[in-house]
Design a protein around this motif. Structure first.
Motif: not given
Length: 276
Positions: A240-263
């Protein structure tokens, strides 16, 4: 028992990371269960997959206690905090749609808890994340307090889509919030709060069903459950701490790419399993 505790520790780590990041805890659990097989009944495992979330919920309560507890002290007197009550009313509004479809949980798990559904949802929402972020739209709601009842209810409707395995509860609510114009930080934090009634309620129902079915936990199963919840709690604190810090300066595209790869990986595992 030691081996089973180690397995529970690993499952708790997976739950703690994947429950809060929008990458589908179900997808990861399906893959993990191909390797980590417990010496426990299927009835217990069905309950364990849900109740392990209690550890993750506790992390939210601990980290955001000051924002969640609606009472305080002033000059030695107990006072009420209207902004906190307002937040909880919005959480309740967002939870109502989930209550309406909750009877479908068991049916969906029975018919759609499979590789193909999970992979499809992983890839679909992965694409959605990339498409939504590529819009480059500026958020019109940047603070949690600015979320209205309309936004809360619509996010709650998005949350109902998580009944489909592989969707990711946080993934659905974050996509919905971004489309509504919420900032990444605001929708991520609101998603954490939405998890409290939804996941606590689901866990309680699973425990009640387990007991009413005449089931009882062995000593080993009790150790598995406690270890899983505890490790999920500790890892969730960091996630939770990581995500709250991450979204301050990054978007969610990485998670999108990760989801596609995991799928794609889930589909590969399905194919290997089918031909094995």
């Amino acid at each position: 028992m030691l081996i089973e505790i180690i397995k529970a520790l690993l499952m708790g780590i997976i739950e703690g990371v994947t429950e809060w990041l929008p990458i589908s805890s179900t997808g990861h659990m399906i893959l993990a269960e191909q390797i980590i097989r417990f010496d426990a009944s299927e009835e217990f495992m069905s309950m364990f997959r849900v109740v392990i979330q209690l550890g993750a919920i506790l992390a939210v309560v601990v980290l955001f206690w000051g924002k969640l507890w609606p009472f305080g002290l002033r000059h030695g007197r107990v006072i009420s905090k209207p902004p906190v009550w307002s937040l909880w009313f919005k959480v309740v509004a967002a939870t109502l749609p989930v209550l309406l479809i909750s009877p479908l949980d068991g049916w969906m798990e029975e018919h759609f808890y499979n590789y193909i559904t999970v992979a499809a949802m992983l890839i679909l929402y992965g694409i959605l994340f990339i498409v939504v972020e590529n819009r480059g739209a500026s958020p019109r709601v940047s603070q949690l307090e600015q979320i209205g009842y309309r936004e809360a209810l619509i996010i709650g409707l998005w949350q109902t889509l998580a009944v489909i395995p592989g969707t990711s509860r946080s993934g659905a609510t974050i996509v919905g919030g971004l489309l509504l114009g919420l900032s990444r930080a605001a929708v991520a934090e609101f998603t954490f709060y939405l998890a409290i009634p939804v996941m606590a309620g689901a866990s309680l129902l699973k425990v009640v069903q387990f007991v009413l079915d005449g089931q009882a936990m062995t000593t080993t199963e009790t150790a598995i459950l406690v270890t899983g919840c505890l490790s999920a709690f500790l890892v969730s604190m960091a996630a939770i701490r990581f995500l709250m810090s991450y979204v301050k300066s990054h978007d969610f595209k990485f998670f999108g790419i990760y989801r596609i790869a995991l799928g794609a990986i889930v589909l590969a595992v399905a194919a290997i399993t089918a031909f094995a």
